[in-house]
Design a protein around this motif. Structure first.
Motif, PDB file in Angstrom:
ATOM      1  N   TRP A 219      43.186  45.392  57.343  1.00 15.09           N
ATOM      2  CA  TRP A 219      42.579  44.524  56.336  1.00 15.09           C
ATOM      3  C   TRP A 219      43.083  44.870  54.939  1.00 15.09           C
ATOM      4  O   TRP A 219      43.311  43.980  54.104  1.00 15.09           O
ATOM      5  CB  TRP A 219      41.052  44.607  56.383  1.00 15.09           C
ATOM      6  N   LEU A 220      43.304  46.182  54.680  1.00 18.45           N
ATOM      7  CA  LEU A 220      43.800  46.593  53.377  1.00 18.45           C
ATOM      8  C   LEU A 220      45.286  46.261  53.222  1.00 18.45           C
ATOM      9  O   LEU A 220      45.745  45.940  52.126  1.00 18.45           O
ATOM     10  CB  LEU A 220      43.564  48.089  53.173  1.00 18.45           C
ATOM     11  N   GLN A 221      46.024  46.299  54.322  1.00 21.06           N
ATOM     12  CA  GLN A 221      47.430  45.897  54.278  1.00 21.06           C
ATOM     13  C   GLN A 221      47.567  44.453  53.816  1.00 21.06           C
ATOM     14  O   GLN A 221      48.462  44.112  53.031  1.00 21.06           O
ATOM     15  CB  GLN A 221      48.071  46.063  55.655  1.00 21.06           C
ATOM     16  N   GLN A 222      46.689  43.597  54.284  1.00 22.82           N
ATOM     17  CA  GLN A 222      46.746  42.186  53.896  1.00 22.82           C
ATOM     18  C   GLN A 222      46.449  42.001  52.415  1.00 22.82           C
ATOM     19  O   GLN A 222      47.057  41.154  51.751  1.00 22.82           O
ATOM     20  CB  GLN A 222      45.770  41.378  54.747  1.00 22.82           C
ATOM     21  N   VAL A 223      45.521  42.801  51.897  1.00 21.73           N
ATOM     22  CA  VAL A 223      45.223  42.741  50.461  1.00 21.73           C
ATOM     23  C   VAL A 223      46.430  43.213  49.654  1.00 21.73           C
ATOM     24  O   VAL A 223      46.830  42.588  48.664  1.00 21.73           O
ATOM     25  CB  VAL A 223      43.984  43.597  50.134  1.00 21.73           C
TER      26      VAL A 223
END
Length: 276
Positions: A219-223
């Motif tokens: 999820w943080l990679q997408q951000v």
């Protein structure tokens, strides 16, 4: 020729002059800003030049002896210093461009009232926007060229593709300068300007600058992948390590959109503030 009701001029009133959006003289704005920067802000410029070099020496060479090698997104193994150096190159371009297009522009707009004087001449809002953005671009370019020379001396440019890193960082600086000035044109107080630093710091730390993207949760990679600095880091890292592919055009497109948005909003905002 007929005149509509809204176009009629009241008796005794002077007709309102038609302002040109662009007079083709952004060079004058840039030249004036560069002379002022050389005479008053050279120490600040010098500190901004050495900041990424200190990070490289401390993290890349110092911590790098403990880390060893890092696996890039394409699966290539490189030394830690060669992994973070292109990221710091992108950061150097971003910092130089952002400083000039935010804090300097904020002072000129809110306190020096410089743009009011400029727009009372033949200059148009697009001249002012382009001139200030190109000035910020020049500063980012100076930082980037100096840092890339340091990379070359340390043997951190691993491919001939690194020659294209300079135009890449110019694109990065142009993107951040355009967007930075657009955002600053809406700022009214120093407290609002602090939000720029609040955004810049985490973007610097989390844009795969010091660690591969894969170490973060999905999820943080997408951000992170939505952040402008990440696109710059990936673009420059691919060029300096020789990891080049068609997918890099996506990063170029991202910055092209940033530049277009920044120019449009800055020009419109200057027109609303000082001409309408």
């Amino acid at each position: 020729m007929s005149v509509t009701e809204g176009d009629r001029v009241r008796p005794g009133a002077r007709p309102r002059p038609v302002r040109s959006l662009y007079a083709g003289n952004a060079r004058a704005v840039m030249s004036r800003g560069w002379r002022a920067t050389r005479s008053t802000n050279w120490l600040v410029m010098l500190s901004g030049f050495f900041e990424p070099i200190f990070y490289l020496l401390a993290m890349g060479i110092g911590l790098g002896t403990l880390v060893g090698t890092v696996i890039t997104a394409s699966g290539r193994e490189v030394e830690y210093a060669a992994f973070i150096a292109p990221a710091l190159l992108a950061v150097a371009a971003m910092n130089g461009a952002i400083y000039d297009s935010t804090w300097n522009v904020f002072f000129k707009m809110q306190f020096a009232k410089l743009y009011e004087g400029m727009l009372s001449t033949s200059l148009g809002p697009l001249d002012v926007a382009l001139g200030e953005i190109l000035l910020a671009l020049l500063r980012g370019a100076l930082y980037a060229v100096g840092f890339q020379l340091v990379m070359q001396v340390l043997g951190l440019n691993l491919s001939w593709w690194a020659l294209l890193a300079l135009p890449a960082v110019l694109l990065i600086a142009f993107g951040f300068a355009s967007l930075g000035m657009a955002i600053t044109s809406y700022m009214k107080t120093f407290q609002q300007m602090d939000w720029i630093n609040f955004v810049m710091l985490p973007m610097f730390l989390f844009s795969a600058t010091f660690y591969p993207l894969t170490v973060y949760p999905v999820w943080l990679q997408q951000v992170i992948q939505a952040l402008p600095l990440w696109h710059g880091v990936e673009l420059v890292r691919g060029l300096t390590t020789g990891d080049v592919g068609w997918g890099m055009l996506w990063h170029v497109l991202y910055y092209a959109v940033m530049i277009a948005i920044g120019l449009v909003f800055t020009t419109r905002r200057l027109r609303v503030l000082f001409l309408d």
